[in-house]
Every structure is written in C-alpha cells, then in structure tokens.
Design an enzyme around this catalytic site. Sequence first.
Site, PDB file in Angstrom:
ATOM      1  N   GLU A  32      37.849  50.023  34.014  1.00 11.87           N
ATOM      2  CA  GLU A  32      38.296  48.799  34.676  1.00 11.87           C
ATOM      3  C   GLU A  32      38.792  47.761  33.671  1.00 11.87           C
ATOM      4  O   GLU A  32      39.761  47.040  33.936  1.00 11.87           O
ATOM      5  CB  GLU A  32      37.175  48.212  35.536  1.00 11.87           C
ATOM      6  CG  GLU A  32      36.807  49.057  36.746  1.00 11.87           C
ATOM      7  CD  GLU A  32      37.955  49.223  37.730  1.00 11.87           C
ATOM      8  OE1 GLU A  32      38.923  48.441  37.654  1.00 11.87           O
ATOM      9  OE2 GLU A  32      37.890  50.137  38.564  1.00 11.87           O
TER      10      GLU A  32
ATOM     11  N   TYR B 126      36.171  40.594  39.867  1.00  8.89           N
ATOM     12  CA  TYR B 126      36.745  41.895  40.219  1.00  8.89           C
ATOM     13  C   TYR B 126      36.015  43.035  39.507  1.00  8.89           C
ATOM     14  O   TYR B 126      35.610  44.015  40.140  1.00  8.89           O
ATOM     15  CB  TYR B 126      38.236  41.964  39.864  1.00  8.89           C
ATOM     16  CG  TYR B 126      38.704  43.395  39.846  1.00  8.89           C
ATOM     17  CD1 TYR B 126      38.897  44.080  41.043  1.00  8.89           C
ATOM     18  CD2 TYR B 126      38.863  44.092  38.650  1.00  8.89           C
ATOM     19  CE1 TYR B 126      39.267  45.424  41.042  1.00  8.89           C
ATOM     20  CE2 TYR B 126      39.233  45.424  38.644  1.00  8.89           C
ATOM     21  CZ  TYR B 126      39.435  46.082  39.842  1.00  8.89           C
ATOM     22  OH  TYR B 126      39.768  47.411  39.842  1.00  8.89           O
TER      23      TYR B 126
ATOM     24  N   ASP C 135      41.594  42.925  43.327  1.00 11.01           N
ATOM     25  CA  ASP C 135      42.602  42.783  42.282  1.00 11.01           C
ATOM     26  C   ASP C 135      43.945  42.465  42.926  1.00 11.01           C
ATOM     27  O   ASP C 135      44.031  42.178  44.128  1.00 11.01           O
ATOM     28  CB  ASP C 135      42.675  44.056  41.434  1.00 11.01           C
ATOM     29  CG  ASP C 135      43.199  45.260  42.207  1.00 11.01           C
ATOM     30  OD1 ASP C 135      43.381  45.166  43.440  1.00 11.01           O
ATOM     31  OD2 ASP C 135      43.434  46.308  41.565  1.00 11.01           O
TER      32      ASP C 135
END
Length: 368
Positions: free
Chosen positions: A51, A134, A152
């Site tokens: 991520e 996020y 996102d």
Amino acid sequence: MARKKESLKYTLPEQFHVFGFAQDLLAWYDSQKRDLPWRINKDPYRIWVSEIMLQQTRVETVKPYYANFMEKFPTVSDLAKAPEDDVLKAWEGLGYYSRARNLQTAAREVTVRYGGVVPDTPEEIATLKGVGPYTAGAILSIAYEKAEPAVDGNVMRVFSRLLYLSDDIAKPATRIKIEHLVRQVIPAGRAGDFNQALMELGAMVCVPRTPQCLTCPVFDYCMARQEGVAEELPVKGKAKPPRPVDLQVGIIIRDGKVLMNKRPDQGLLAGMWEFPTVETEQESDAAKQEALAAGLRERFGIDVEVMQPLGTVQHVFSHLQWNMQVWSCDWIEGEELPAHARYAAWEELDAYTIPMAHQKIRELLGQK
C-alpha cells in the site's frame, strides 16, 4: 460521539440497494480480480508495504520493486534493523523517498512497541508514521477483516459516480464523507475483499476518462450513469502547478572520479547523493556560470572553471519543477572536501542512492 454524528449526517440514498450492490460487486471481483503479488496471503506487513509503494505509483511499476523489497526485507524486524541506505537503494526509482523512510521508522516502532506484529486497531495503527486513513483502512480490512473503509482516488471516483456526488474530491471533507458512506456498505466478513473490489473497479472499469459503463458489474446501481453524466464526475479542483526552480549542475572530475554531494538528512530527497547543484535566478549563461562557480566554492571549498554546457534535464515533483542545466567544470584548486562530499568512480555510482532527477543526468552523460 462525534463519529456517530458524522455517520448519521452522511447517509446513503433510500433507493440504494446496499446488499445487492455488495453482492454483485464481490461476485465480479471473485471472478475478475488481478493476480497481484501482495494478494497471495493476508500478512499485514506485506499488505502494508504494497500500500505504501502503490501511493501515487502504478501497479505495473510497483510489481518488480515489491518483489525485490520483500526478498531483501521479508519481515517487519528485517526492515527495522536494515541500514537506511539499503532501504533507500531498494526504493530507488519509485520516488517520494519519504515513504521509505517513514515505513522503516514505523517498522522500528512496531518492532519495539508491538513485538513485530502490525497492530490491528484503528487507534494504534494510526499512530504509525506514514500511515494515513487510507493505508490504515486497507491494512485493517484486508489483513484483519475489520469493517474499515479504505478510500483512495479510485474509490472516491467510484462513489462520486455511483451516488452522483458533486463534492470536490480534492477537499479533505469529501474524503471523510465518502469514508462514512463506504462504511455503510461494507459487508460483514468480507471487508478486505469489498475494499479491494472497489479499488479494482476504479482501476479497471470506472476509469477517469471514458468509464466502461456497459461492462460495469454494478451498472444498475450507478446514479451518474442513469443521468448520463458519468464522464463529468468526479468534481476535482485544480491543484497549483509545480513551482519552477532553475538549477545549475556541475560535473567535476578528478583522476577519473566525479564529485558527488550528499543531501541533508532532512527535507526533499534527504540523505541521497547528487551531482553538485546550485539554485540560481540568473538568466544569461555567463551569469549562471559565475553563480555555479561561486556556489561550488562556498559549499565545497573548491575553485573550478565552469566550461561548456552539457545539456538540460527537467524533473517534476508534485510541488516543484526542477529545470537543470548541466555544466562541465575544470577543477583548479581545493583539496579537502566537506563531510557531505566525495569523489566516486563512475562504476561506483550504482551503489549510491541517487534520485531520479540525477539519474537522468547520468543518462544524459552516457554513464548509465
């Protein structure tokens, strides 16, 4: 208590069929999801690294970097104890190097505070450096099946069209609003798959331009599609253009070695190696040459004659545009360099962590 008020404030339209939407989206995801290396298991560390790498970076670009990074630092503790230069070298080419530094800082915190286990609560994971809403939502939902949203750019685009939202997605308040809306749709027991399905939908079907509405698995639920305005959403305010900065770059060679400078430990491209660079405001070449020579004397204690230009290189950051003019320089005098500088053989530069902007200069010089 504040969170509850916000959740009530941002509610889904009464006609929106939550169960049907989630069911249809997950059925599509189960059959169409991409085979990505960070999806082989639910290891929170692997998900966390992916991520962070995927922030502002395309999936295909990330894949080889991810494989190399995980081979070098397979666990949180491996990353925590690694020399920073090794971590930055593994990150070289991905850009936004503060991501790598923050990731390692957070890995050290996880090692010390949590025994190497990535925390599984919103309160704890949010304290880790570089972990925003996020990233926290992605880790908690994918690794731990917590019903947390992971919003996102893809998800904001999907929900803006899905619910026909005119809110400006460049504003933080819009992300918060969409987080509350997504939270109301997350199905029990499949939070991670649902969040990934939303991201996948935004990446593969509900794309920024010319969305593929006719192949969308949730076609029937999309209010913007029903109104014929899918391509007009989301609304996004224009960001400020990057500020141009003129830089003069000196190529100084002694005994077959080139002078390199290590940037400060704080700030943009912290701790990385570059060719000596001086920011200027002059317009004529003669004035630029004079400013470069003066800057090199002041910062490195050497006198040089700035000779002919070797070319120009441009590199754009989110907030800056570097316009670099590269000059050949002849060393005149000055022996003792400051601690942040050294001469290095061209073939040694592969071991240095050099930002992309200066890698472009290596390419210009035919040394890469």
